[in-house]
Design a protein around this motif. Structure first.
Motif, PDB file in Angstrom:
ATOM      1  N   PRO A 192       5.642  -7.582   7.012  1.00  0.00           N
ATOM      2  CA  PRO A 192       5.619  -7.129   5.601  1.00  0.00           C
ATOM      3  C   PRO A 192       4.300  -6.315   5.083  1.00  0.00           C
ATOM      4  O   PRO A 192       3.575  -6.012   5.767  1.00  0.00           O
ATOM      5  N   MET A 193       4.629  -5.364   4.203  1.00  0.00           N
ATOM      6  CA  MET A 193       3.885  -4.133   3.953  1.00  0.00           C
ATOM      7  C   MET A 193       3.230  -4.101   2.682  1.00  0.00           C
ATOM      8  O   MET A 193       3.546  -4.579   1.737  1.00  0.00           O
ATOM      9  N   THR A 194       2.143  -3.087   2.614  1.00  0.00           N
ATOM     10  CA  THR A 194       1.461  -2.826   1.363  1.00  0.00           C
ATOM     11  C   THR A 194       1.779  -1.413   1.400  1.00  0.00           C
ATOM     12  O   THR A 194       1.734  -0.790   2.152  1.00  0.00           O
ATOM     13  N   ALA A 195       1.549  -0.839  -0.103  1.00  0.00           N
ATOM     14  CA  ALA A 195       1.560   0.439  -0.213  1.00  0.00           C
ATOM     15  C   ALA A 195       0.300   1.186   0.152  1.00  0.00           C
ATOM     16  O   ALA A 195       0.553   2.427   0.618  1.00  0.00           O
ATOM     17  N   ALA A 196      -0.589   0.404   0.357  1.00  0.00           N
ATOM     18  CA  ALA A 196      -1.853   1.175   0.849  1.00  0.00           C
ATOM     19  C   ALA A 196      -1.917   1.536   2.301  1.00  0.00           C
ATOM     20  O   ALA A 196      -2.720   2.556   2.503  1.00  0.00           O
ATOM     21  N   PHE A 197      -1.177   1.228   3.259  1.00  0.00           N
ATOM     22  CA  PHE A 197      -1.125   1.804   4.621  1.00  0.00           C
ATOM     23  C   PHE A 197      -0.092   3.051   4.650  1.00  0.00           C
ATOM     24  O   PHE A 197       0.847   3.130   3.975  1.00  0.00           O
ATOM     25  N   ASP A 198      -0.755   4.060   5.473  1.00  0.00           N
ATOM     26  CA  ASP A 198      -0.007   4.825   5.807  1.00  0.00           C
ATOM     27  C   ASP A 198       0.849   4.926   6.763  1.00  0.00           C
ATOM     28  O   ASP A 198       0.542   4.611   7.908  1.00  0.00           O
TER      29      ASP A 198
ATOM     30  N   PHE B  10      -7.178   1.881   5.945  1.00  0.00           N
ATOM     31  CA  PHE B  10      -6.902   1.098   4.617  1.00  0.00           C
ATOM     32  C   PHE B  10      -8.078   1.587   3.571  1.00  0.00           C
ATOM     33  O   PHE B  10      -9.059   1.987   3.934  1.00  0.00           O
ATOM     34  N   ALA B  11      -7.447   2.045   2.424  1.00  0.00           N
ATOM     35  CA  ALA B  11      -8.602   2.511   1.317  1.00  0.00           C
ATOM     36  C   ALA B  11      -8.528   1.741   0.252  1.00  0.00           C
ATOM     37  O   ALA B  11      -7.580   1.149  -0.356  1.00  0.00           O
ATOM     38  N   GLY B  49      -5.683  -8.304  -0.789  1.00  0.00           N
ATOM     39  CA  GLY B  49      -4.200  -8.266  -1.605  1.00  0.00           C
ATOM     40  C   GLY B  49      -3.728  -7.040  -1.565  1.00  0.00           C
ATOM     41  O   GLY B  49      -3.489  -6.383  -0.436  1.00  0.00           O
ATOM     42  N   LEU B  50      -3.619  -6.372  -2.323  1.00  0.00           N
ATOM     43  CA  LEU B  50      -2.647  -5.082  -2.515  1.00  0.00           C
ATOM     44  C   LEU B  50      -3.673  -3.730  -2.785  1.00  0.00           C
ATOM     45  O   LEU B  50      -3.257  -2.762  -3.168  1.00  0.00           O
ATOM     46  N   ARG B  52      -6.004  -3.077  -4.912  1.00  0.00           N
ATOM     47  CA  ARG B  52      -6.319  -2.478  -6.176  1.00  0.00           C
ATOM     48  C   ARG B  52      -7.573  -2.468  -6.675  1.00  0.00           C
ATOM     49  O   ARG B  52      -8.202  -1.993  -7.711  1.00  0.00           O
ATOM     50  N   ALA B  67      -4.360  -9.077   5.470  1.00  0.00           N
ATOM     51  CA  ALA B  67      -3.755  -8.821   4.362  1.00  0.00           C
ATOM     52  C   ALA B  67      -2.589  -9.719   3.978  1.00  0.00           C
ATOM     53  O   ALA B  67      -1.869 -10.650   4.719  1.00  0.00           O
ATOM     54  N   ASP B  69      -0.646 -10.144   1.603  1.00  0.00           N
ATOM     55  CA  ASP B  69       0.725  -9.778   0.711  1.00  0.00           C
ATOM     56  C   ASP B  69       1.825 -10.451   1.495  1.00  0.00           C
ATOM     57  O   ASP B  69       3.231 -10.370   0.823  1.00  0.00           O
TER      58      ASP B  69
END
Lengths: 250, 442
Positions: A192-198, B10-11, B49-50, B52, B67, B69
């Motif tokens: 499952p993924m997060t938007a933060a990863f490229d 990760f940023a 988390g995400l 933010r 992570a 999520d």
């Protein structure tokens, strides 16, 4: 997103991220589900969520789908719990270690058994069930890796290609009976993924694959790509002449 | 993924602090204890988390990230009892989708729906209704926490160790937050009835705040090019006829596909933007708006943080005590104007007297100002240090969730209770923020 009649769904390999995302879509419309997988605790964790999301009933069935000796009996049990399944989704599989499989026969066999042999046995059992009932849809999750053999996943791709051919054959066999069969071929999925990863632009989320599965419960087949544009990409990959293909490291 | 894989980039949301970290992505609650004992565990770890958080409170150089999520399941919604229990990786937005269709809502909403429940606890987030509802942490009833010593705890207020209070606003340092149980409010409509009122001076702002003290939500946008000028907005949950149709929250209107050229954000475009924004917003009378548009206005632009260009941006959010708030806010706005580095987005709100159970909670009774600055390196850092001094003199503090640069000395003056959190920190967990702010040895 409500459909006319809530589905009665058996998911074989319900612990996978794609299967869970699909189960949530079915649950939201009040479906009844049987979740089959290896770990009862995990199945219940998923099941609780599905109930809160609106599933009318969720039953967990702990079993090792690859090693199971009597799939026909177990499938009948699950079918009975639902009062007749309208959807049977085969979602289990193993990625395996392709590099190891090149030299280790045991690993190669594990990949083939985990993705083809065992899935084929369940698919045939399910096909018989739906054929007798003359209703319902059987779906299996294949892979774009099965569309053309490539160095990076030759064994996995071959197993998924076998499964796709079998599902196509079952779809042919069921044609005109009222039951359907289809194979869904996801591209690269971020689980499952997060938007933060490229990730590259070709990566999809499990939710995108799940929507294709959910729609396929009512229409479509026998070969569905997920997301749909993979159909065209794979057309190009299949058409690529070997001398060019062999210069790439795909 | 129940083990730590290859380093993944990760940023933080401000895109200045960033790195690549071995990352684990558990999908099941039972995976969490094993992540501490995994033999390939990369030193210290940190649950995220995400992403933010704006600064380095979500980063962990030299260690690994977990992570959370993938742990995004609902566990129970008790409608008559007004309680939600869900895994910590569930986002506020996804929780609201499940809640609002049942006529329920979370009593405190942060400025983005892309925060997770675990993040809302770890940062003890607040909304535009702090005066009436307090922080998110006030509504938390139980927290599931997994510690590296193998304990899986179900924490309630007033536990003997003090871990419940330390976990609220505890920046994820007390253990891995596995699940959260939080109280809910009944909701009559998906809409909020709002009104925008322009003002010219800070005195007017405080007068408007006082005039509308009974309104659920109160917030003001400040024009940094004219300190004191702005638009005050108040909002109240709308009422619908029984059986009105539930509206699904609108998704992003568009996304920012690549980094904006940072030079576009200069003092001229800033001035123009503020004039335009003011004229667009200054409409008369009450109007209705979907809760998602009201509470999460920036979520309608996917990846808005890229607008600040490749160098990223810093957000500065401080709270100053009520007695000196007006002077301190004016002093900050003047310092920003003097530096010629106006903020595109400046938001001013009031915190009420309701106390949070959190040990390191940010809100205090008074005013809170949030400012976004395009990253101009040393210039920006120098300005923020000037602001730190104003805030310290006023007896205020800054919000760790937004910070990537405060000095250890300043942080410790602002949060003298930091040692109590350090004492309860899980020894296997650290973050870059905490290492910097406490002067922890690497």
């Amino acid at each position: 997103m409500s459909q006319a009649v809530a589905h009665r769904v058996i998911i074989l390999g319900a612990q996978s991220a794609i299967a869970e995302a699909a189960a949530r879509l079915f649950a939201a419309e009040g479906a009844q589900l049987v979740l089959a997988g290896r770990d009862l605790g995990r199945l219940n964790e998923i099941g609780d969520d599905l109930r809160v999301r609106g599933a009318a009933a969720v039953n967990a069935m702990e079993l090792d789908l690859v090693a199971e000796r009597s799939p026909i009996a177990r499938l009948a049990e699950a079918d009975e719990a639902l009062g007749g399944a309208s959807v049977i989704l085969i979602a289990f599989g193993v990625l395996g270690d392709e590099e190891r499989a090149e030299t280790d026969a045991g690993e190669a066999r594990r990949i083939i058994d985990g993705n083809f042999t065992s899935a084929a046995v369940w698919a045939l059992a399910a096909a018989n069930l739906l054929e007798r009932r003359r209703a319902g849809v059987l779906m299996a999750i294949g892979s774009v890796a099965g569309d053309r053999g490539r160095a990076s996943n030759a064994v996995y791709g071959a197993a998924k290609a076998g499964l796709a051919a079998l599902m196509q054959g079952i779809a042919h066999r069921l044609a005109g009976t009222g039951a359907r069969a289809l194979v869904i071929k996801p591209g690269t999925v971020d689980t499952p993924m997060t938007a933060a990863f490229d990730k590259g632009p070709l990566w999809s989320k499990p939710e995108a694959i799940a929507r294709v599965i959910w729609r396929a419960a009512d229409r479509g087949g026998p070969v569905l790509y997920a997301p749909r544009w993979w159909r065209y990409l794979m057309w190009i990959v299949r058409a690529m002449p070997a001398p060019i293909m062999h210069r790439t490291r795909l | 993924m129940t083990q730590f894989g290859r380093p993944v980039p990760f940023a933080a949301w401000g895109r200045i602090e960033r790195g690549a970290y071995p990352m684990a992505r558990p999908r099941f609650a039972g995976d969490l204890p094993g992540l501490f004992s995994a033999k390939e565990r990369p030193g210290h770890v940190l649950g995220v988390g995400l992403g933010r958080s704006y600064g380095d409170s979500c980063l962990n150089n030299g260690g690994g990230l977990i992570a959370m999520d993938g742990l995004d399941r609902l566990i129970e919604i008790d409608k008559p009892g007004l309680v939600l229990r869900a895994q910590a990786g569930l986002s506020i937005g996804k929780a609201l989708e499940a809640l609002t269709q049942r006529g329920l809502t979370l009593p405190v909403l942060p400025g983005t729906r892309f925060a997770t429940l675990g993040g809302a606890v770890a940062n003890d987030v607040h909304g535009k209704n702090h005066a009436l509802a307090g922080t998110f942490g006030r509504w938390v009833r139980r927290i599931g926490l997994v510690r590296s010593d193998g304990r899986t705890l179900s924490l309630a207020p007033g536990d003997a160790e003090g871990l419940f209070a330390a976990t609220i606003g505890g920046l994820g340092l007390t253990g891995l937050i596995a699940w959260v149980e939080v109280g809910l409010n009944a909701l009559d409509s998906d809409d909020v009835e709002i009104e925008d009122i322009p003002f010219e001076t800070l005195a007017d702002y405080y007068a408007l705040m006082a005039d509308h003290a009974g309104k659920a939500h109160r917030v003001a946008w400040i024009d940094c090019t004219h300190p004191g000028r702005g638009i005050f907005t108040h909002g109240t949950p709308a009422r619908d006829e029984p059986g009105a149709r539930h509206k699904t929250p609108p998704g992003p209107r568009f996304s920012v596909p690549f980094d904006g050229p940072g030079f576009l954000l200069n003092r001229f475009s800033l001035s123009l933007f503020n004039k335009l924004y003011r004229s667009l917003k200054a409409r008369d009378g009450l109007r209705r708006m979907h809760y998602a548009r009201f509470h999460f206005p920036l979520d309608s632009i996917g990846g808005w943080n890229r607008l600040y260009g490749g160098r990223g941006f810093r957000q500065y959010q401080c709270a100053v005590p009520k007695a000196v708030a007006r002077e301190a806010v004016m002093e900050i706005l003047n310092a920003v104007k003097k530096a010629g580095d106006g903020a595109f987005l400046a938001v001013l709100k009031e915190f009420g007297p309701l106390e949070s159970p959190g040990l390191l909670s940010f809100p205090l009774e008074g005013s809170t100002l949030a400012l976004d600055f395009r990253n101009r390196g040393q210039k920006t850092l120098a300005l923020l240090e000037t602001l730190d001094r104003i805030v310290l003199n006023a007896g205020g503090r800054i919000y760790p969730a937004k910070d990537g640069r405060v000095s250890a000395q300043t942080f410790q003056e602002m949060y003298p209770q930091w040692r109590a959190l350090e004492a309860l920190r899980d020894p296997a967990i650290r973050s870059d923020f905490w290492a910097r702010a406490t002067g922890m040895a690497r």
